[in-house]
Design a protein around this motif. Sequence first.
Motif, PDB file in Angstrom:
ATOM      1  N   LEU A 221       0.831  -1.206   0.000  1.00 21.10           N
ATOM      2  CA  LEU A 221       0.000   0.000   0.000  1.00 21.10           C
ATOM      3  C   LEU A 221       0.863   1.253   0.000  1.00 21.10           C
ATOM      4  O   LEU A 221       0.602   2.202  -0.742  1.00 21.10           O
ATOM      5  N   ARG A 222       1.882   1.248   0.831  1.00 22.23           N
ATOM      6  CA  ARG A 222       2.782   2.405   0.892  1.00 22.23           C
ATOM      7  C   ARG A 222       3.414   2.662  -0.469  1.00 22.23           C
ATOM      8  O   ARG A 222       3.465   3.803  -0.947  1.00 22.23           O
ATOM      9  N   ALA A 223       3.898   1.608  -1.122  1.00 16.27           N
ATOM     10  CA  ALA A 223       4.527   1.758  -2.430  1.00 16.27           C
ATOM     11  C   ALA A 223       3.527   2.241  -3.476  1.00 16.27           C
ATOM     12  O   ALA A 223       3.865   3.049  -4.352  1.00 16.27           O
TER      13      ALA A 223
ATOM     14  N   LEU B 285      -7.037   9.113   3.092  1.00 18.40           N
ATOM     15  CA  LEU B 285      -6.222   8.038   3.665  1.00 18.40           C
ATOM     16  C   LEU B 285      -6.649   7.919   5.116  1.00 18.40           C
ATOM     17  O   LEU B 285      -6.490   8.847   5.904  1.00 18.40           O
ATOM     18  N   PHE B 286      -7.227   6.778   5.479  1.00 22.27           N
ATOM     19  CA  PHE B 286      -7.798   6.659   6.817  1.00 22.27           C
ATOM     20  C   PHE B 286      -7.745   5.215   7.296  1.00 22.27           C
ATOM     21  O   PHE B 286      -7.502   4.284   6.526  1.00 22.27           O
TER      22      PHE B 286
ATOM     23  N   VAL C 256      -7.165   2.491   4.402  1.00 22.69           N
ATOM     24  CA  VAL C 256      -7.802   2.620   3.100  1.00 22.69           C
ATOM     25  C   VAL C 256      -7.252   3.878   2.433  1.00 22.69           C
ATOM     26  O   VAL C 256      -7.241   4.953   3.060  1.00 22.69           O
ATOM     27  N   ALA C 257      -6.806   3.740   1.194  1.00 25.10           N
ATOM     28  CA  ALA C 257      -6.272   4.876   0.441  1.00 25.10           C
ATOM     29  C   ALA C 257      -7.146   5.118  -0.780  1.00 25.10           C
ATOM     30  O   ALA C 257      -7.442   4.179  -1.530  1.00 25.10           O
TER      31      ALA C 257
ATOM     32  N   SER D 287      -6.478  -1.105   0.001  1.00 21.28           N
ATOM     33  CA  SER D 287      -6.470  -1.170   1.454  1.00 21.28           C
ATOM     34  C   SER D 287      -5.440  -2.188   1.917  1.00 21.28           C
ATOM     35  O   SER D 287      -4.973  -3.029   1.137  1.00 21.28           O
ATOM     36  N   ALA D 288      -5.088  -2.083   3.183  1.00 21.42           N
ATOM     37  CA  ALA D 288      -4.124  -3.018   3.757  1.00 21.42           C
ATOM     38  C   ALA D 288      -4.350  -3.122   5.248  1.00 21.42           C
ATOM     39  O   ALA D 288      -4.601  -2.110   5.922  1.00 21.42           O
TER      40      ALA D 288
END
Length: 500
Positions: free
Chosen positions: A29-31, A46-47, A59-60, A74-75
Amino acid sequence: MTTSATTRPVRNGEAVPLQAIPQLNIAELRATVLQAVAAGGRIVALFAHRGDSDAVRLVAILTEDASGTLAVCSAEVGDSYAAISQECPQAAWFEREIAEQSGVHPNGHPWLKPIRFHAPWCKGDGGGTIGVTDFFTVRGAEVHEVAVGPVHAGIIEPGHFRFQCHGERVLHLEISLGYQHRGVERALVGGPGKRTIHYMETLAGDTSIGHATAYCGAVEALAGCRVAPRAQQLRGIALELERLANHTGDLGALAGDIGYLPTAAYCGRLRGDFLNMTALVCGSRFGRGLVRPGGVGFDVDTNRRATLLKSLDGAFADVSSAVNLLWETPSVPARFEQTGVVSRADCAALGLVGPAARACGIDRDVRREFPFGIFRFAQIPVSTWHSGDVFARAYVRWLEIQRSVAFVREQLSALHEGTTRVDVGPLAANALVVSLVEGWRGEICHVGLTNDRGCFSHYKVVDPSFHNWMGLAIALRDQQVSDFPLCNKSFNLSYCGHDL
């Protein structure tokens, strides 16, 4: 923007099953977020939320404005993860919010502290009291600190501003909010209910139409409801009247901040004229009761339409006279120009939205990139300027006033016949929806997640002020302390819209 394996494309106002959203690990998710932003995208939301298993999931919601696409991923995350903010400044406030709402720690965040002072996260480290926190400090000979608020001289909302100065020159401004935190998002869980629409209309009182429209778009998408053309037109008219009232008021307030009384006096009255047009439609100057799931709560008959058109023409003629005085009086642009400059690069890095972004030359507007309602069929040209200063933020407002007036006149003159409201059925279960609206301050984002009963398991609101407060802080760098009121008004951000 990103690969289909890591994100799920979604349209504005489209409900998608939760199971269709890619479930990544936190490193993926970060990548994905960093890749999207590096390619010119933005973080819309982003929450963190807790699912049925009580595990915290990030969730992004990402966007690439040029292509008009949204993407969601999401992750599941444990107690901590490597902060996205290390490489992506626009994630900084989102991650501060995630930390205080969920207790998940973004390791390496450049300045991790509360933005609303949620008690669970702050408990035990002195942050449970609103405003009691560490502030960034500049060390050096003759460097001093100026603290403003949260109680201000005028009748305005509370917010604290901490300036690090050398003489009159501002080295750094830190903004501390949270005094208006009402727990609205938490109150929305389990809805929709009778109170839900009223929460939406009071998230930010000067943006009642904008937030109500975003909420109704989310509900209608989850219910598979199609709103009638006449209702869509009336919603669009109300949204632009809200823009006209606030832009007119802001131009008057900017004139007042530099002591230019002719425009200040006229625009204060003229703001009321636009508010009264909204009241003529629904009985509320702020538009409460007008936008409702399935359509609108009020219609406009032939006589009322004629009155609105006459009032619109009269108000616009007066606004034109009052505002043009600003540009024709040399001392006004001399005070506005090169004050509170935000560069295009900083604007892009921070993910600013609305007039603040368009004043930096960024051609960004939800009404065009992610059209909703009547804006899918009737476009409003996007107004931009290039200098990123107070003048640009004022002039973009004037350009938008002209275009909003033309739009309202066009829609009032060609209202569709037919119904104004339809029934809304039950909401889809285990689904997600993203609803974007271009409010007068900029991009409004509502994200709704439903459980297996079709009720909200999580509801996320991102007011445009959430994106833009850091823009104000950047605008004050290397300015005089005395420039703060003018810069602050040129952004005119919402405290309660940020704090929710």
